[in-house]
Design a protein around this motif. Structure first.
Motif, PDB file in Angstrom:
ATOM      1  N   VAL A  48       0.841  -1.204   0.000  1.00 11.97           N
ATOM      2  CA  VAL A  48       0.000   0.000   0.000  1.00 11.97           C
ATOM      3  C   VAL A  48       0.872   1.249   0.000  1.00 11.97           C
ATOM      4  CG1 VAL A  48      -1.617   1.351   1.388  1.00 11.97           C
ATOM      5  CG2 VAL A  48      -1.995  -1.094   1.081  1.00 11.97           C
ATOM      6  N   VAL A  49       1.948   1.227   0.778  1.00  7.93           N
ATOM      7  CA  VAL A  49       2.878   2.364   0.803  1.00  7.93           C
ATOM      8  C   VAL A  49       3.529   2.547  -0.560  1.00  7.93           C
ATOM      9  CG1 VAL A  49       5.025   3.231   1.815  1.00  7.93           C
ATOM     10  CG2 VAL A  49       3.308   2.155   3.279  1.00  7.93           C
ATOM     11  N   ILE A  50       3.938   1.441  -1.185  1.00  7.62           N
ATOM     12  CA  ILE A  50       4.552   1.519  -2.516  1.00  7.62           C
ATOM     13  C   ILE A  50       3.585   2.128  -3.525  1.00  7.62           C
ATOM     14  CG2 ILE A  50       5.396   0.129  -4.449  1.00  7.62           C
ATOM     15  CD1 ILE A  50       6.600  -1.780  -2.386  1.00  7.62           C
ATOM     16  N   LEU A  51       2.334   1.691  -3.487  1.00  8.92           N
ATOM     17  CA  LEU A  51       1.336   2.241  -4.400  1.00  8.92           C
ATOM     18  C   LEU A  51       1.156   3.737  -4.178  1.00  8.92           C
ATOM     19  CD1 LEU A  51      -1.497  -0.476  -4.415  1.00  8.92           C
ATOM     20  CD2 LEU A  51       0.294  -0.092  -6.119  1.00  8.92           C
ATOM     21  N   LYS A 181       2.048  -4.553  -9.338  1.00 10.98           N
ATOM     22  CA  LYS A 181       1.913  -3.994  -7.985  1.00 10.98           C
ATOM     23  C   LYS A 181       0.493  -4.144  -7.481  1.00 10.98           C
ATOM     24  CE  LYS A 181       3.534   0.087  -9.095  1.00 10.98           C
ATOM     25  NZ  LYS A 181       3.897  -0.185 -10.489  1.00 10.98           N
ATOM     26  N   LEU A 182      -0.487  -3.981  -8.381  1.00 11.19           N
ATOM     27  CA  LEU A 182      -1.886  -4.134  -7.984  1.00 11.19           C
ATOM     28  C   LEU A 182      -2.215  -5.594  -7.702  1.00 11.19           C
ATOM     29  CD1 LEU A 182      -3.706  -1.728 -10.486  1.00 11.19           C
ATOM     30  CD2 LEU A 182      -3.202  -1.335  -8.059  1.00 11.19           C
ATOM     31  N   VAL A 183      -1.699  -6.496  -8.529  1.00  9.88           N
ATOM     32  CA  VAL A 183      -1.938  -7.914  -8.295  1.00  9.88           C
ATOM     33  C   VAL A 183      -1.344  -8.331  -6.956  1.00  9.88           C
ATOM     34  CG1 VAL A 183      -1.628 -10.249  -9.177  1.00  9.88           C
ATOM     35  CG2 VAL A 183      -1.905  -8.360 -10.770  1.00  9.88           C
ATOM     36  N   ALA A 184      -0.114  -7.883  -6.697  1.00  7.78           N
ATOM     37  CA  ALA A 184       0.545  -8.233  -5.434  1.00  7.78           C
ATOM     38  C   ALA A 184      -0.218  -7.674  -4.239  1.00  7.78           C
ATOM     39  CB  ALA A 184       1.981  -7.718  -5.444  1.00  7.78           C
ATOM     40  N   THR A 185      -0.682  -6.425  -4.341  1.00  9.56           N
ATOM     41  CA  THR A 185      -1.412  -5.814  -3.228  1.00  9.56           C
ATOM     42  C   THR A 185      -2.731  -6.527  -2.980  1.00  9.56           C
ATOM     43  OG1 THR A 185      -0.437  -3.664  -3.785  1.00  9.56           O
ATOM     44  CG2 THR A 185      -2.358  -3.654  -2.330  1.00  9.56           C
ATOM     45  N   GLY A 186      -3.482  -6.799  -4.034  1.00 12.84           N
ATOM     46  CA  GLY A 186      -4.749  -7.513  -3.873  1.00 12.84           C
ATOM     47  C   GLY A 186      -4.552  -8.899  -3.306  1.00 12.84           C
ATOM     48  N   SER A 187      -3.493  -9.574  -3.750  1.00  9.88           N
ATOM     49  CA  SER A 187      -3.252 -10.932  -3.259  1.00  9.88           C
ATOM     50  C   SER A 187      -2.889 -10.939  -1.778  1.00  9.88           C
ATOM     51  CB  SER A 187      -2.149 -11.604  -4.084  1.00  9.88           C
ATOM     52  OG  SER A 187      -0.885 -11.026  -3.832  1.00  9.88           O
ATOM     53  N   GLN A 188      -2.103  -9.962  -1.350  1.00 11.95           N
ATOM     54  CA  GLN A 188      -1.730  -9.926   0.073  1.00 11.95           C
ATOM     55  C   GLN A 188      -2.908  -9.513   0.956  1.00 11.95           C
ATOM     56  OE1 GLN A 188       1.179 -11.325   1.108  1.00 11.95           O
ATOM     57  NE2 GLN A 188       1.101 -11.756  -1.094  1.00 11.95           N
ATOM     58  N   LEU A 189      -3.802  -8.688   0.423  1.00  3.87           N
ATOM     59  CA  LEU A 189      -5.019  -8.375   1.162  1.00  3.87           C
ATOM     60  C   LEU A 189      -5.870  -9.635   1.305  1.00  3.87           C
ATOM     61  CD1 LEU A 189      -7.042  -6.496   2.514  1.00  3.87           C
ATOM     62  CD2 LEU A 189      -7.897  -5.882   0.228  1.00  3.87           C
ATOM     63  N   TRP A 230       7.954  -6.697  -1.800  1.00  5.32           N
ATOM     64  CA  TRP A 230       8.829  -6.466  -2.949  1.00  5.32           C
ATOM     65  C   TRP A 230       8.908  -7.708  -3.828  1.00  5.32           C
ATOM     66  CZ3 TRP A 230      14.851  -5.973  -2.801  1.00  5.32           C
ATOM     67  CH2 TRP A 230      15.304  -5.552  -4.048  1.00  5.32           C
ATOM     68  N   ALA A 231       9.025  -8.880  -3.192  1.00  4.97           N
ATOM     69  CA  ALA A 231       9.222 -10.109  -3.956  1.00  4.97           C
ATOM     70  C   ALA A 231       8.028 -10.427  -4.855  1.00  4.97           C
ATOM     71  CB  ALA A 231       9.489 -11.277  -3.010  1.00  4.97           C
ATOM     72  N   TYR A 232       6.816 -10.188  -4.378  1.00  6.13           N
ATOM     73  CA  TYR A 232       5.661 -10.549  -5.185  1.00  6.13           C
ATOM     74  C   TYR A 232       5.452  -9.603  -6.352  1.00  6.13           C
ATOM     75  CZ  TYR A 232       3.975 -14.701  -2.938  1.00  6.13           C
ATOM     76  OH  TYR A 232       3.871 -15.995  -2.516  1.00  6.13           O
ATOM     77  N   ILE A 233       5.927  -8.377  -6.245  1.00  2.75           N
ATOM     78  CA  ILE A 233       5.914  -7.496  -7.413  1.00  2.75           C
ATOM     79  C   ILE A 233       6.803  -8.094  -8.500  1.00  2.75           C
ATOM     80  CG2 ILE A 233       6.593  -5.231  -8.291  1.00  2.75           C
ATOM     81  CD1 ILE A 233       5.807  -4.046  -5.613  1.00  2.75           C
ATOM     82  N   LEU A 234       7.998  -8.548  -8.095  1.00  2.00           N
ATOM     83  CA  LEU A 234       8.910  -9.185  -9.046  1.00  2.00           C
ATOM     84  C   LEU A 234       8.294 -10.452  -9.635  1.00  2.00           C
ATOM     85  CD1 LEU A 234      12.283  -8.906  -7.065  1.00  2.00           C
ATOM     86  CD2 LEU A 234      11.616  -7.556  -9.068  1.00  2.00           C
TER      87      LEU A 234
END
Length: 307
Positions: A48-51, A181-189, A230-234
């Motif tokens: 969320v901070v990265i976004l 970044k959106l996929v990673a954020t949604g997945s972690q939520l 960071w890793a899931y964005i990659l």
């Protein structure tokens, strides 16, 4: 594959190789469920901070629900399984078992996702697994039942990773794609919401946790912010660029990094088979990642877009 893809693959392996060490410290101290929940929670907060810093538009293009469900399959369940395994297995065991992900990917892809299983891919998986067996893990499991329980937990996790990789391609990439970044954020939520009831139940029923442990908190923050956010964005970027099965080969590179971090940071001894195993693992990655060559006659007769 481009040079940038190989670099991201190596970087991701280095990051995830360290995650097993962090979980090995945190899970016995805070408990498996608490560690898994805190990992995805801090991963979500970091994303969320990265976004916010990058001012990324929050347009999920009707893929928000898919991202949440991917989080359950690709993060919630696997992280819980690995945190459980960390209570019984040394970090090296989990890192090595994590390398069965491409094998699971070949099996799941062939059975359920119409993925072509070539002889070269199958050979690459076998060579990689053989290379991994040459890496001697640090420490040992305390008993056979604990060893079996830890192994089963790790295999459940790698099965989830394999399925999630193909579902990411089906639900995200093939539907027009989405910012990683959106996929990673949604997945972690999604993973956080999935693990929240387990966390609340454990907090209410299990022995109170001694939270005042600065070193453990540093490990939790590292595994959440670095090894997850960071890793899931990659990782999702790799899936979009090189496909799910090739992205899964990152797990071949994780055991050498896991053992290397243990050697550098925890003064653990490198095994005699470390370098030989590492060479075989590199060969395995090349076998799985390198494109299949066309027969000369077929190449001439095929249309330009055919594969």
């Amino acid at each position: 594959m481009k040079a940038g893809d190989f670099c991201r693959l190596l970087l991701l392996a280095a990051i995830w190789g360290g995650s097993f060490l962090f979980m090995r410290v945190a899970s016995p101290a805070f408990g498996a469920i608490n560690t898994a929940f805190l990992r995805v929670l801090f991963g979500f907060i970091g994303l969320v901070v990265i976004l916010a810093v990058m001012r990324t538009p929050r347009d999920y293009q009707q893929k928000f629900g898919s991202s949440l469900l991917l989080g359950v399959i690709n993060s919630g369940l696997p992280f819980l399984m690995y945190c459980l395994a960390a209570r019984w297995l040394p970090a090296g065991y989990s890192a090595i078992l994590n390398a069965t992900t491409p094998l699971m990917g070949v099996v799941m892809g062939g059975l359920f996702f119409h993925e072509a299983v070539t002889l070269k891919k199958a050979l690459g998986v076998l060579v990689g697994l053989f290379g991994i067996t040459l890496l001697t893990t640090t420490g040992s499991a305390e008993s056979v039942p604990q060893l079996l329980a830890g192994v089963i937990a790790c295999l459940v996790a790698t099965g989830c990773y394999a399925v999630a990789g193909f579902l990411t391609r089906r639900w995200i990439t093939e539907r027009g794609g989405l910012d990683p970044k959106l996929v990673a954020t949604g997945s972690q939520l999604g993973a956080t919401l999935f693990l929240l009831p387990f966390f609340l139940y454990a907090s209410a029923t299990e022995v109170p946790v001694h939270w005042a442990q600065p070193l453990v908190w540093l490990c939790v923050l590292a595994v959440g912010l670095i090894c997850t956010a960071w890793a899931y964005i990659l990782y999702f970027r790799l899936i979009a660029d090189i496909g799910p099965l090739r992205s899964m080969t990152v797990t071949f590179l994780i055991p050498p990094f896991g053992i290397l971090w243990g050697y550098l940071l925890l003064n653990e001894t490198l095994s005699e088979g470390f370098f030989a195993g590492g060479i075989l693992i590199c060969v395995a990655v090349w076998l799985v990642l390198s494109p299949a060559q066309k027969r000369a006659g077929k190449a001439k007769m095929s249309a330009p877009e055919s594969k």
